[in-house]
Motif scaffolding. Structure first.
Motif, PDB file in Angstrom:
ATOM      1  N   GLN A  26       0.844  -1.192   0.000  1.00 34.80           N
ATOM      2  CA  GLN A  26       0.000   0.000   0.000  1.00 34.80           C
ATOM      3  C   GLN A  26       0.874   1.234   0.000  1.00 34.80           C
ATOM      4  OE1 GLN A  26      -3.069  -0.151   3.180  1.00 34.80           O
ATOM      5  NE2 GLN A  26      -2.087  -2.095   3.683  1.00 34.80           N
ATOM      6  N   SER A  27       0.398   2.274  -0.664  1.00 32.73           N
ATOM      7  CA  SER A  27       1.061   3.558  -0.645  1.00 32.73           C
ATOM      8  C   SER A  27      -0.014   4.626  -0.728  1.00 32.73           C
ATOM      9  CB  SER A  27       2.038   3.674  -1.814  1.00 32.73           C
ATOM     10  OG  SER A  27       2.754   4.877  -1.727  1.00 32.73           O
ATOM     11  N   TYR A  28      -0.008   5.543   0.233  1.00 29.52           N
ATOM     12  CA  TYR A  28      -1.022   6.592   0.253  1.00 29.52           C
ATOM     13  C   TYR A  28      -0.533   7.753   1.097  1.00 29.52           C
ATOM     14  CZ  TYR A  28      -2.150   4.148   4.612  1.00 29.52           C
ATOM     15  OH  TYR A  28      -2.066   3.537   5.838  1.00 29.52           O
ATOM     16  N   ILE A  29      -1.284   8.860   1.054  1.00 31.35           N
ATOM     17  CA  ILE A  29      -0.954  10.048   1.839  1.00 31.35           C
ATOM     18  C   ILE A  29      -1.999  10.209   2.930  1.00 31.35           C
ATOM     19  CG2 ILE A  29      -0.745  12.564   1.807  1.00 31.35           C
ATOM     20  CD1 ILE A  29       0.360  12.260  -1.052  1.00 31.35           C
ATOM     21  N   GLU A  30      -1.499  10.434   4.145  1.00 30.90           N
ATOM     22  CA  GLU A  30      -2.374  10.617   5.311  1.00 30.90           C
ATOM     23  C   GLU A  30      -1.848  11.815   6.089  1.00 30.90           C
ATOM     24  OE1 GLU A  30      -5.229   8.685   8.188  1.00 30.90           O
ATOM     25  OE2 GLU A  30      -4.541   7.766   6.351  1.00 30.90           O
ATOM     26  N   ASP A  31      -2.753  12.639   6.597  1.00 34.42           N
ATOM     27  CA  ASP A  31      -2.344  13.798   7.391  1.00 34.42           C
ATOM     28  C   ASP A  31      -2.026  13.375   8.822  1.00 34.42           C
ATOM     29  OD1 ASP A  31      -2.730  15.468   5.239  1.00 34.42           O
ATOM     30  OD2 ASP A  31      -4.699  16.157   5.884  1.00 34.42           O
ATOM     31  N   CYS A  32      -0.995  14.011   9.394  1.00 33.34           N
ATOM     32  CA  CYS A  32      -0.649  13.785  10.789  1.00 33.34           C
ATOM     33  C   CYS A  32      -1.804  14.259  11.663  1.00 33.34           C
ATOM     34  CB  CYS A  32       0.627  14.543  11.147  1.00 33.34           C
ATOM     35  SG  CYS A  32       1.023  14.513  12.915  1.00 33.34           S
ATOM     36  N   GLU A  46       2.579  -9.161   4.870  1.00 39.11           N
ATOM     37  CA  GLU A  46       2.516 -10.554   4.428  1.00 39.11           C
ATOM     38  C   GLU A  46       1.979 -11.385   5.584  1.00 39.11           C
ATOM     39  OE1 GLU A  46       5.883 -13.738   3.575  1.00 39.11           O
ATOM     40  OE2 GLU A  46       5.839 -12.151   2.058  1.00 39.11           O
ATOM     41  N   ASN A  47       1.081 -12.302   5.283  1.00 39.06           N
ATOM     42  CA  ASN A  47       0.473 -13.158   6.310  1.00 39.06           C
ATOM     43  C   ASN A  47      -0.095 -12.343   7.471  1.00 39.06           C
ATOM     44  OD1 ASN A  47       1.162 -15.514   4.874  1.00 39.06           O
ATOM     45  ND2 ASN A  47       3.196 -15.518   5.809  1.00 39.06           N
ATOM     46  N   ARG A  48      -0.718 -11.229   7.121  1.00 47.93           N
ATOM     47  CA  ARG A  48      -1.360 -10.325   8.098  1.00 47.93           C
ATOM     48  C   ARG A  48      -0.384  -9.712   9.103  1.00 47.93           C
ATOM     49  NH1 ARG A  48      -6.406  -9.681   6.934  1.00 47.93           N
ATOM     50  NH2 ARG A  48      -7.603 -11.339   6.002  1.00 47.93           N
ATOM     51  N   GLU A  49       0.898  -9.628   8.709  1.00 51.71           N
ATOM     52  CA  GLU A  49       1.927  -8.996   9.528  1.00 51.71           C
ATOM     53  C   GLU A  49       2.577  -7.882   8.715  1.00 51.71           C
ATOM     54  OE1 GLU A  49       3.772 -10.343  12.492  1.00 51.71           O
ATOM     55  OE2 GLU A  49       2.286 -11.892  12.911  1.00 51.71           O
ATOM     56  N   ILE A  50       2.933  -6.784   9.358  1.00 50.96           N
ATOM     57  CA  ILE A  50       3.602  -5.683   8.682  1.00 50.96           C
ATOM     58  C   ILE A  50       5.087  -6.020   8.553  1.00 50.96           C
ATOM     59  CG2 ILE A  50       4.242  -3.242   8.844  1.00 50.96           C
ATOM     60  CD1 ILE A  50       1.555  -2.838  10.364  1.00 50.96           C
ATOM     61  N   LEU A  51       5.564  -6.094   7.306  1.00 49.89           N
ATOM     62  CA  LEU A  51       6.976  -6.386   7.047  1.00 49.89           C
ATOM     63  C   LEU A  51       7.814  -5.112   7.020  1.00 49.89           C
ATOM     64  CD1 LEU A  51       6.728  -9.048   4.205  1.00 49.89           C
ATOM     65  CD2 LEU A  51       7.042  -9.432   6.638  1.00 49.89           C
ATOM     66  N   SER A  52       7.269  -4.062   6.396  1.00 55.24           N
ATOM     67  CA  SER A  52       7.985  -2.791   6.361  1.00 55.24           C
ATOM     68  C   SER A  52       6.974  -1.649   6.389  1.00 55.24           C
ATOM     69  CB  SER A  52       8.881  -2.682   5.140  1.00 55.24           C
ATOM     70  OG  SER A  52       8.114  -2.593   3.962  1.00 55.24           O
ATOM     71  N   PHE A  53       7.398  -0.540   6.979  1.00 56.37           N
ATOM     72  CA  PHE A  53       6.561   0.643   7.111  1.00 56.37           C
ATOM     73  C   PHE A  53       7.445   1.863   6.946  1.00 56.37           C
ATOM     74  CE2 PHE A  53       4.732   4.179   9.329  1.00 56.37           C
ATOM     75  CZ  PHE A  53       3.380   4.092   9.061  1.00 56.37           C
ATOM     76  N   GLN A  54       7.031   2.780   6.074  1.00 59.31           N
ATOM     77  CA  GLN A  54       7.768   4.034   5.887  1.00 59.31           C
ATOM     78  C   GLN A  54       6.787   5.189   5.995  1.00 59.31           C
ATOM     79  OE1 GLN A  54       9.550   3.289   2.006  1.00 59.31           O
ATOM     80  NE2 GLN A  54      11.549   3.319   3.004  1.00 59.31           N
TER      81      GLN A  54
END
Length: 60
Positions: A26-32, A46-54
């Protein structure tokens, strides 16, 4: 949905976001929620676990 905590790239406050882990990329813009500046969010799951987050400042 998983709750994920991270630091805003603008105001450095810790904020949380609900992440839909059923989507693999997923890639999107969200306001703080604190300073209201736009943050580019990129998540890989993957497998309902977050592998990476930026969380990036889009005004770089």
């Amino acid at each position: 949905m998983n709750e994920y905590f991270f630091q805003c790239p603008y105001c450095w406050e810790e904020i949380s976001m609900l992440i839909d882990v059923s989507q693999s990329l997923q890639s999107y813009i969200e306001d703080c929620e604190t300073c209201c500046n736009p943050i580019q969010i990129t998540v890989q799951a993957e497998n309902r676990e977050i592998l990476s987050f930026q969380a990036e400042n889009i005004e770089q």
